[in-house]
Design a protein around this motif. Structure first.
Motif, PDB file in Angstrom:
ATOM      1  N   VAL A 179      45.769  38.371  45.726  1.00  0.00           N
ATOM      2  CA  VAL A 179      45.846  38.001  44.322  1.00  0.00           C
ATOM      3  C   VAL A 179      45.683  39.172  43.328  1.00  0.00           C
ATOM      4  O   VAL A 179      46.450  39.435  42.407  1.00  0.00           O
ATOM      5  CB  VAL A 179      44.697  36.924  43.923  1.00  0.00           C
ATOM      6  CG1 VAL A 179      44.475  36.810  42.628  1.00  0.00           C
ATOM      7  CG2 VAL A 179      44.913  35.673  44.572  1.00  0.00           C
ATOM      8  N   GLU A 180      44.823  40.107  43.739  1.00  0.00           N
ATOM      9  CA  GLU A 180      44.622  41.389  42.794  1.00  0.00           C
ATOM     10  C   GLU A 180      45.769  42.210  42.792  1.00  0.00           C
ATOM     11  O   GLU A 180      46.115  42.848  41.922  1.00  0.00           O
ATOM     12  CB  GLU A 180      43.518  42.254  43.387  1.00  0.00           C
ATOM     13  CG  GLU A 180      42.242  41.489  43.132  1.00  0.00           C
ATOM     14  CD  GLU A 180      41.008  42.047  43.835  1.00  0.00           C
ATOM     15  OE1 GLU A 180      41.224  43.352  44.460  1.00  0.00           O
ATOM     16  OE2 GLU A 180      39.700  41.639  43.370  1.00  0.00           O
ATOM     17  N   LYS A 181      46.632  42.186  43.926  1.00  0.00           N
ATOM     18  CA  LYS A 181      47.777  42.944  44.153  1.00  0.00           C
ATOM     19  C   LYS A 181      49.061  42.356  43.211  1.00  0.00           C
ATOM     20  O   LYS A 181      50.047  43.075  43.060  1.00  0.00           O
ATOM     21  CB  LYS A 181      48.304  43.263  45.616  1.00  0.00           C
ATOM     22  CG  LYS A 181      47.124  44.445  46.274  1.00  0.00           C
ATOM     23  CD  LYS A 181      47.626  44.386  47.518  1.00  0.00           C
ATOM     24  CE  LYS A 181      46.813  45.345  48.348  1.00  0.00           C
ATOM     25  NZ  LYS A 181      47.134  45.476  49.944  1.00  0.00           N
ATOM     26  N   SER A 182      49.071  41.232  43.170  1.00  0.00           N
ATOM     27  CA  SER A 182      50.179  40.231  42.707  1.00  0.00           C
ATOM     28  C   SER A 182      49.981  39.980  41.098  1.00  0.00           C
ATOM     29  O   SER A 182      50.927  39.854  40.309  1.00  0.00           O
ATOM     30  CB  SER A 182      50.287  39.222  43.468  1.00  0.00           C
ATOM     31  OG  SER A 182      50.645  39.243  44.776  1.00  0.00           O
ATOM     32  N   ILE A 183      48.744  39.811  40.586  1.00  0.00           N
ATOM     33  CA  ILE A 183      48.473  39.703  39.186  1.00  0.00           C
ATOM     34  C   ILE A 183      47.871  40.992  38.443  1.00  0.00           C
ATOM     35  O   ILE A 183      46.923  41.252  38.909  1.00  0.00           O
ATOM     36  CB  ILE A 183      47.716  38.566  39.097  1.00  0.00           C
ATOM     37  CG1 ILE A 183      48.325  37.109  39.597  1.00  0.00           C
ATOM     38  CG2 ILE A 183      47.315  38.078  37.650  1.00  0.00           C
ATOM     39  CD1 ILE A 183      47.203  36.054  39.603  1.00  0.00           C
ATOM     40  N   ALA A 184      48.382  41.453  37.622  1.00  0.00           N
ATOM     41  CA  ALA A 184      48.346  42.766  37.040  1.00  0.00           C
ATOM     42  C   ALA A 184      46.988  42.780  36.376  1.00  0.00           C
ATOM     43  O   ALA A 184      46.309  41.748  35.730  1.00  0.00           O
ATOM     44  CB  ALA A 184      49.271  42.938  35.441  1.00  0.00           C
ATOM     45  N   GLY A 185      46.258  43.678  36.764  1.00  0.00           N
ATOM     46  CA  GLY A 185      44.832  44.136  36.380  1.00  0.00           C
ATOM     47  C   GLY A 185      43.786  42.976  36.688  1.00  0.00           C
ATOM     48  O   GLY A 185      42.869  42.965  35.895  1.00  0.00           O
ATOM     49  N   SER A 186      44.209  42.258  37.769  1.00  0.00           N
ATOM     50  CA  SER A 186      43.059  41.168  37.898  1.00  0.00           C
ATOM     51  C   SER A 186      41.975  41.652  39.201  1.00  0.00           C
ATOM     52  O   SER A 186      42.307  42.835  39.649  1.00  0.00           O
ATOM     53  CB  SER A 186      43.920  40.149  38.660  1.00  0.00           C
ATOM     54  OG  SER A 186      44.266  40.326  39.930  1.00  0.00           O
ATOM     55  N   LYS A 187      40.839  41.014  38.872  1.00  0.00           N
ATOM     56  CA  LYS A 187      39.855  41.011  39.966  1.00  0.00           C
ATOM     57  C   LYS A 187      39.572  39.402  40.638  1.00  0.00           C
ATOM     58  O   LYS A 187      39.499  38.538  39.962  1.00  0.00           O
ATOM     59  CB  LYS A 187      38.510  41.266  39.099  1.00  0.00           C
ATOM     60  CG  LYS A 187      37.455  41.663  40.021  1.00  0.00           C
ATOM     61  CD  LYS A 187      37.562  42.498  41.084  1.00  0.00           C
ATOM     62  CE  LYS A 187      36.336  42.592  42.136  1.00  0.00           C
ATOM     63  NZ  LYS A 187      36.793  43.060  43.461  1.00  0.00           N
ATOM     64  N   ALA A 188      39.752  39.450  41.818  1.00  0.00           N
ATOM     65  CA  ALA A 188      39.764  37.896  42.186  1.00  0.00           C
ATOM     66  C   ALA A 188      38.572  37.899  43.211  1.00  0.00           C
ATOM     67  O   ALA A 188      38.008  38.774  43.985  1.00  0.00           O
ATOM     68  CB  ALA A 188      40.812  37.706  42.794  1.00  0.00           C
ATOM     69  N   GLU A 189      37.914  36.957  43.177  1.00  0.00           N
ATOM     70  CA  GLU A 189      37.065  36.578  44.402  1.00  0.00           C
ATOM     71  C   GLU A 189      37.266  35.175  44.995  1.00  0.00           C
ATOM     72  O   GLU A 189      37.393  33.933  44.299  1.00  0.00           O
ATOM     73  CB  GLU A 189      35.432  36.393  43.503  1.00  0.00           C
ATOM     74  CG  GLU A 189      34.383  36.184  44.989  1.00  0.00           C
ATOM     75  CD  GLU A 189      33.166  36.121  44.244  1.00  0.00           C
ATOM     76  OE1 GLU A 189      31.994  35.706  44.999  1.00  0.00           O
ATOM     77  OE2 GLU A 189      32.963  36.371  43.057  1.00  0.00           O
ATOM     78  N   ILE A 190      37.721  35.097  46.261  1.00  0.00           N
ATOM     79  CA  ILE A 190      37.961  33.963  46.753  1.00  0.00           C
ATOM     80  C   ILE A 190      37.008  33.635  47.930  1.00  0.00           C
ATOM     81  O   ILE A 190      36.639  34.608  49.110  1.00  0.00           O
ATOM     82  CB  ILE A 190      39.136  33.836  47.430  1.00  0.00           C
ATOM     83  CG1 ILE A 190      40.239  34.157  46.145  1.00  0.00           C
ATOM     84  CG2 ILE A 190      39.863  32.593  48.187  1.00  0.00           C
ATOM     85  CD1 ILE A 190      41.604  34.302  46.714  1.00  0.00           C
TER      86      ILE A 190
END
Length: 79
Positions: A10-21
């Motif tokens: 998710v972080e690599k695909s959505i610009a400037g994102s921080k993801a916690e799954i």
């Protein structure tokens, strides 16, 4: 498959994102913070996340997914 694998996708695909799954192996919850969500409806935000994880949903690696999305400002107000 490790949880951080999905977060990294998710972080690599959505610009400037921080993801916690997080999850138990088939049921997952995704919390994604990105300014790319600015001005988007909840449905459009969720579609962005689903698009990244679609292959894993279709394969059954992710059976159920709950998504919570925030812009940076929205996340700051929640924290």
């Amino acid at each position: 498959m490790r949880m951080d694998y999905f977060s990294d996708l998710v972080e690599k695909s959505i610009a400037g994102s921080k993801a916690e799954i997080t999850g138990d192996g088939s049921k997952f919850e995704a919390r994604v913070v990105s300014d790319a969500f600015e001005g988007l409806s909840t449905v459009k935000r969720h579609k962005l996340v689903y698009a990244v994880l679609d292959e894993h949903i279709k394969s059954g690696a992710i059976h159920a997914l709950t998504i919570k999305t925030f812009t940076t400002d929205e996340w700051a107000a929640v924290e």
